[in-house]
Design a protein around this motif. Sequence first.
Motif, PDB file in Angstrom:
ATOM      1  N   ALA A  66      86.062  50.243  84.662  1.00 12.56           N
ATOM      2  CA  ALA A  66      85.432  50.143  85.976  1.00 12.56           C
ATOM      3  C   ALA A  66      85.122  48.677  86.257  1.00 12.56           C
ATOM      4  CB  ALA A  66      84.156  50.973  86.016  1.00 12.56           C
ATOM      5  N   THR A  67      85.208  48.294  87.516  1.00 13.69           N
ATOM      6  CA  THR A  67      85.088  46.866  87.844  1.00 13.69           C
ATOM      7  C   THR A  67      83.728  46.287  87.471  1.00 13.69           C
ATOM      8  OG1 THR A  67      84.495  47.507  90.107  1.00 13.69           O
ATOM      9  CG2 THR A  67      86.784  46.914  89.691  1.00 13.69           C
ATOM     10  N   GLN A  68      82.690  47.149  87.392  1.00 14.60           N
ATOM     11  CA  GLN A  68      81.383  46.607  87.022  1.00 14.60           C
ATOM     12  C   GLN A  68      81.334  46.156  85.568  1.00 14.60           C
ATOM     13  OE1 GLN A  68      81.786  49.839  88.032  1.00 14.60           O
ATOM     14  NE2 GLN A  68      80.577  51.252  86.788  1.00 14.60           N
ATOM     15  N   LEU A  69      82.399  46.479  84.788  1.00 19.14           N
ATOM     16  CA  LEU A  69      82.464  46.040  83.393  1.00 19.14           C
ATOM     17  C   LEU A  69      83.350  44.811  83.208  1.00 19.14           C
ATOM     18  CD1 LEU A  69      82.796  49.493  81.558  1.00 19.14           C
ATOM     19  CD2 LEU A  69      80.724  48.233  82.138  1.00 19.14           C
ATOM     20  N   ASN A  70      83.862  44.262  84.320  1.00 21.28           N
ATOM     21  CA  ASN A  70      84.771  43.111  84.212  1.00 21.28           C
ATOM     22  C   ASN A  70      84.149  41.940  83.466  1.00 21.28           C
ATOM     23  OD1 ASN A  70      86.669  44.540  85.628  1.00 21.28           O
ATOM     24  ND2 ASN A  70      86.715  43.203  87.412  1.00 21.28           N
ATOM     25  N   ASN A  71      82.816  41.770  83.612  1.00 24.27           N
ATOM     26  CA  ASN A  71      82.169  40.629  82.956  1.00 24.27           C
ATOM     27  C   ASN A  71      82.260  40.722  81.436  1.00 24.27           C
ATOM     28  OD1 ASN A  71      80.216  42.873  83.261  1.00 24.27           O
ATOM     29  ND2 ASN A  71      78.846  41.508  82.161  1.00 24.27           N
ATOM     30  N   LEU A  72      82.434  41.929  80.893  1.00 23.38           N
ATOM     31  CA  LEU A  72      82.585  42.053  79.442  1.00 23.38           C
ATOM     32  C   LEU A  72      83.867  41.377  78.976  1.00 23.38           C
ATOM     33  CD1 LEU A  72      81.519  45.774  78.867  1.00 23.38           C
ATOM     34  CD2 LEU A  72      80.125  43.713  78.650  1.00 23.38           C
ATOM     35  N   VAL A  73      84.888  41.423  79.841  1.00 22.74           N
ATOM     36  CA  VAL A  73      86.162  40.781  79.503  1.00 22.74           C
ATOM     37  C   VAL A  73      86.077  39.278  79.750  1.00 22.74           C
ATOM     38  CG1 VAL A  73      88.644  40.727  79.951  1.00 22.74           C
ATOM     39  CG2 VAL A  73      87.402  42.898  80.057  1.00 22.74           C
ATOM     40  N   THR A  74      85.586  38.893  80.931  1.00 24.98           N
ATOM     41  CA  THR A  74      85.555  37.474  81.270  1.00 24.98           C
ATOM     42  C   THR A  74      84.618  36.689  80.352  1.00 24.98           C
ATOM     43  OG1 THR A  74      83.868  37.942  82.948  1.00 24.98           O
ATOM     44  CG2 THR A  74      86.161  37.899  83.672  1.00 24.98           C
ATOM     45  N   ASN A  75      83.555  37.350  79.872  1.00 23.32           N
ATOM     46  CA  ASN A  75      82.635  36.696  78.937  1.00 23.32           C
ATOM     47  C   ASN A  75      83.061  36.853  77.480  1.00 23.32           C
ATOM     48  OD1 ASN A  75      81.029  35.952  81.080  1.00 23.32           O
ATOM     49  ND2 ASN A  75      79.605  37.663  80.843  1.00 23.32           N
ATOM     50  N   GLU A  76      84.236  37.487  77.271  1.00 19.92           N
ATOM     51  CA  GLU A  76      84.806  37.698  75.940  1.00 19.92           C
ATOM     52  C   GLU A  76      83.875  38.496  75.033  1.00 19.92           C
ATOM     53  OE1 GLU A  76      86.036  33.960  74.341  1.00 19.92           O
ATOM     54  OE2 GLU A  76      87.680  33.747  75.767  1.00 19.92           O
ATOM     55  N   GLU A  77      83.091  39.392  75.642  1.00 21.61           N
ATOM     56  CA  GLU A  77      82.287  40.300  74.828  1.00 21.61           C
ATOM     57  C   GLU A  77      83.158  41.396  74.221  1.00 21.61           C
ATOM     58  OE1 GLU A  77      78.456  41.568  76.433  1.00 21.61           O
ATOM     59  OE2 GLU A  77      78.800  40.164  78.071  1.00 21.61           O
ATOM     60  N   LYS A 248      87.357  44.474 105.135  1.00 17.90           N
ATOM     61  CA  LYS A 248      87.258  43.203 105.866  1.00 17.90           C
ATOM     62  C   LYS A 248      86.134  42.404 105.218  1.00 17.90           C
ATOM     63  CE  LYS A 248      88.770  45.367 110.182  1.00 17.90           C
ATOM     64  NZ  LYS A 248      88.921  46.734 109.615  1.00 17.90           N
ATOM     65  N   LYS A 249      86.501  41.521 104.319  1.00 19.00           N
ATOM     66  CA  LYS A 249      85.526  40.847 103.473  1.00 19.00           C
ATOM     67  C   LYS A 249      84.552  39.967 104.258  1.00 19.00           C
ATOM     68  CE  LYS A 249      86.593  42.469  99.475  1.00 19.00           C
ATOM     69  NZ  LYS A 249      85.626  43.283  98.717  1.00 19.00           N
ATOM     70  N   LYS A 250      84.943  39.505 105.430  1.00 18.46           N
ATOM     71  CA  LYS A 250      84.024  38.628 106.166  1.00 18.46           C
ATOM     72  C   LYS A 250      82.849  39.405 106.744  1.00 18.46           C
ATOM     73  CE  LYS A 250      86.544  38.796 110.589  1.00 18.46           C
ATOM     74  NZ  LYS A 250      87.179  37.972 111.639  1.00 18.46           N
ATOM     75  N   PHE A 251      82.943  40.737 106.760  1.00 20.10           N
ATOM     76  CA  PHE A 251      81.853  41.552 107.283  1.00 20.10           C
ATOM     77  C   PHE A 251      81.056  42.241 106.181  1.00 20.10           C
ATOM     78  CE2 PHE A 251      85.036  41.886 110.840  1.00 20.10           C
ATOM     79  CZ  PHE A 251      84.368  41.012 111.683  1.00 20.10           C
ATOM     80  N   SER A 252      81.442  42.086 104.936  1.00 16.31           N
ATOM     81  CA  SER A 252      80.784  42.831 103.868  1.00 16.31           C
ATOM     82  C   SER A 252      80.827  42.057 102.570  1.00 16.31           C
ATOM     83  CB  SER A 252      81.467  44.197 103.685  1.00 16.31           C
ATOM     84  OG  SER A 252      80.959  44.869 102.559  1.00 16.31           O
ATOM     85  N   ASN A 253      79.775  42.224 101.757  1.00 14.26           N
ATOM     86  CA  ASN A 253      79.747  41.630 100.423  1.00 14.26           C
ATOM     87  C   ASN A 253      79.875  42.691  99.343  1.00 14.26           C
ATOM     88  OD1 ASN A 253      77.231  42.736 101.015  1.00 14.26           O
ATOM     89  ND2 ASN A 253      76.147  41.336  99.673  1.00 14.26           N
ATOM     90  N   ILE A 254      80.262  43.914  99.707  1.00 15.81           N
ATOM     91  CA  ILE A 254      80.435  44.988  98.743  1.00 15.81           C
ATOM     92  C   ILE A 254      81.654  44.685  97.876  1.00 15.81           C
ATOM     93  CG2 ILE A 254      80.838  47.460  98.437  1.00 15.81           C
ATOM     94  CD1 ILE A 254      78.117  46.781  99.574  1.00 15.81           C
ATOM     95  N   GLN A 255      81.508  44.879  96.553  1.00 18.33           N
ATOM     96  CA  GLN A 255      82.599  44.604  95.622  1.00 18.33           C
ATOM     97  C   GLN A 255      83.562  45.803  95.574  1.00 18.33           C
ATOM     98  OE1 GLN A 255      83.166  41.577  94.026  1.00 18.33           O
ATOM     99  NE2 GLN A 255      81.577  41.029  95.509  1.00 18.33           N
ATOM    100  N   ASN A 256      84.339  45.955  96.638  1.00 20.81           N
ATOM    101  CA  ASN A 256      85.343  47.003  96.699  1.00 20.81           C
ATOM    102  C   ASN A 256      86.442  46.514  97.620  1.00 20.81           C
ATOM    103  OD1 ASN A 256      86.836  49.455  97.045  1.00 20.81           O
ATOM    104  ND2 ASN A 256      84.989  50.620  96.617  1.00 20.81           N
ATOM    105  N   GLU A 257      87.699  46.668  97.216  1.00 22.84           N
ATOM    106  CA  GLU A 257      88.784  46.183  98.053  1.00 22.84           C
ATOM    107  C   GLU A 257      89.078  47.128  99.217  1.00 22.84           C
ATOM    108  OE1 GLU A 257      92.776  46.357  96.210  1.00 22.84           O
ATOM    109  OE2 GLU A 257      91.721  47.117  94.438  1.00 22.84           O
ATOM    110  N   TYR A 258      88.408  48.272  99.253  1.00 24.44           N
ATOM    111  CA  TYR A 258      88.591  49.221 100.342  1.00 24.44           C
ATOM    112  C   TYR A 258      87.265  49.504 101.030  1.00 24.44           C
ATOM    113  CZ  TYR A 258      93.020  50.022  97.941  1.00 24.44           C
ATOM    114  OH  TYR A 258      94.237  49.845  97.354  1.00 24.44           O
ATOM    115  N   GLU A 259      87.353  50.077 102.235  1.00 28.25           N
ATOM    116  CA  GLU A 259      86.195  50.543 102.969  1.00 28.25           C
ATOM    117  C   GLU A 259      86.572  51.815 103.711  1.00 28.25           C
ATOM    118  OE1 GLU A 259      85.282  47.253 105.471  1.00 28.25           O
ATOM    119  OE2 GLU A 259      86.804  47.738 106.975  1.00 28.25           O
ATOM    120  N   LEU A 260      85.572  52.551 104.180  1.00 25.86           N
ATOM    121  CA  LEU A 260      85.802  53.807 104.880  1.00 25.86           C
ATOM    122  C   LEU A 260      85.554  53.643 106.369  1.00 25.86           C
ATOM    123  CD1 LEU A 260      84.024  56.370 102.512  1.00 25.86           C
ATOM    124  CD2 LEU A 260      86.438  55.719 102.542  1.00 25.86           C
ATOM    125  N   SER A 261      86.391  54.289 107.161  1.00 26.10           N
ATOM    126  CA  SER A 261      86.180  54.372 108.597  1.00 26.10           C
ATOM    127  C   SER A 261      85.817  55.815 108.919  1.00 26.10           C
ATOM    128  CB  SER A 261      87.440  53.949 109.359  1.00 26.10           C
ATOM    129  OG  SER A 261      87.248  54.094 110.753  1.00 26.10           O
TER     130      SER A 261
END
Length: 603
Positions: A66-77, A248-261
């Motif tokens: 899950a993307t919320q665990l990405n820091n475990l990889v980037t921090n080499e944990e 549309k990233k300029k309208f949102s800071n949510i960490q998801n590449e998709y959004e719902l309409s």
Amino acid sequence: MVQLTSGICSRLNEASPSEIEELGAGYTVQLLSIKKVTANSTTAAAIDRYRIIISDGVHFVQAMLATQLNNLVTNEEITKNSVVVIDKLTCNFVGEKRLIIVLDLHVVSREEEKIGNPTNAPSAVAPQDAGVAVSSAPPQAQPHTASHSTPSHPQSSTSNRTGRSIYPIEGLSPYQNNWTIKARVTQKSDVRTWSNQRGEGKLFNVTLMDESGEIRATGFNTVVDALYDRLEEGKVYYISKARVNLAKKKFSNIQNEYELSLERNTEIEECLEASSVPMIKYNFTPLASLEELQKDSICDVIGIVKEVGSLDQITSKAGRTVQKRDLTLVDKSQYSVRLTLWGKQAETFAADDLPVVAFKGVKVGDFGGRSLSMISSSIMTISPDIEDAHFLRGWYDGIGSDKTFQSHSNAMSSAGSSFPGFNREEMRSLHDVKQSQLGMSDKPEFFSTRATVMHIKSENIAYPACPNQGCNKKVTEINDGWRCEKCDKTHPRPEYRYIISLAVADWSGQVWLQGFNDTGVVVFEKSADEVMEMKDRSDSDYIAFMAQATGKTFNFSCRAKQDTYNDQTRVRYGISKISPLDYHEEARYLRDLLMTSPWAQGA
């Protein structure tokens, strides 16, 4: 050798959706591979995904982090061959293929050889009870937006008691048609209107969250009338038949590449069994660390509302009148910051009892050094029932109310974001620093000095910090380890970090300087872990060690900045850089100074 959970890979590869839920958690596995898969998107910011191979020593299966665990990889944990315990997972399906998504884990060991000689787990077809409808359209018939993304996120297999097939938010993509999510509304905007050459309209948006992540959903015009009143902050809903688009990233800071309409036929049903859906997740930044953040970045903060400003009005560039109110927040890092509320929140905010308030997703500004501002997607929670809030309340009521808090006023000057280094030609005596009233202006002022350490406050020279790289948040001791709420992890031991006060003196006078971890390492020539271990082992050795650290002379680069508390203003001196004397360098400097003096030139 570490004992892996026998047979778990085969069980995960063969279990039905309901059986996977019943498997629980706590599987000890080895990570044979970690590979990054990056979205190839031209219209949205790419979000890295990591594909992993997990092994039980006999078989292996593929999974995704899950993307919320990405820091475990980037921090080499976690690295290749790390042994971990999987605390939470879900399983998705596309056709006859399944994909495991790891939602939470903790590390057992990073330094391991490959265990056993595992082979690919026996293949399994998707169970018939998944209730998944997979589009039969050919690739070219898929939505155009999907061509900009990574291979499709698989569809969910989790079923609840009502027989619904529940999809994790993490797994949604434009490739899917029939899905239902079970999500909590963590934020709901006001209805906003617009008017331009193309006409008029209105819209609202909500932030939805489940165990796997967050997503933004927006409704326009007639959908506002149909759905706005049906969604309430804090409640959990089953939501289906909404369109999945690239965010549309300029309208949102949510960490998801998709959004719902949200559309006319979107189905929304309140879920009364909401205990499995988490409340708001925070990643708090200490107020003292705001200087490290870039302007316009987004962060979460928690603090005591020490002052509530008056309700004011400003006129926007578009000519609209907007209500605003400034709050002054303080926290245990002994910093204060101004945070601005807007609109209805500014009008209705009332707090006379110095409450603890948590803010999620506020914007960092550089007005007056560092400031914070609520935006449309920000969430404010007064007196939240979370551990950070209880801890801060206890600290402030106990000793915090008597502390002096340092403001961020012009802490990051327009001249640059870093402090000037040591300059021998502009060294100032401590008497001169005081007489010149450095730091009493609106801007922080910098100076270089050479001084000797006379005394060190030895009572609290370090705090237990999270060992994750870049975190540094204070951790609390619990039964089975040390808990970091920012990283949402429990560690077997903390990493201590210095926070020290030094009384230093030169020929002209004495001042107190405040320093952090880098200062302590230079002064003591030991890590904070080593010094705290000494303190726990022997009080006499610790006292002797503190005494040995005094009497040393250093070159300091310092920042002077005023701080006001209870109508009393004083100047605090912070150490931005410290270095021991290099006597060879000092001698060369004096030699060059003598050679360029008028006496030397006339000789």
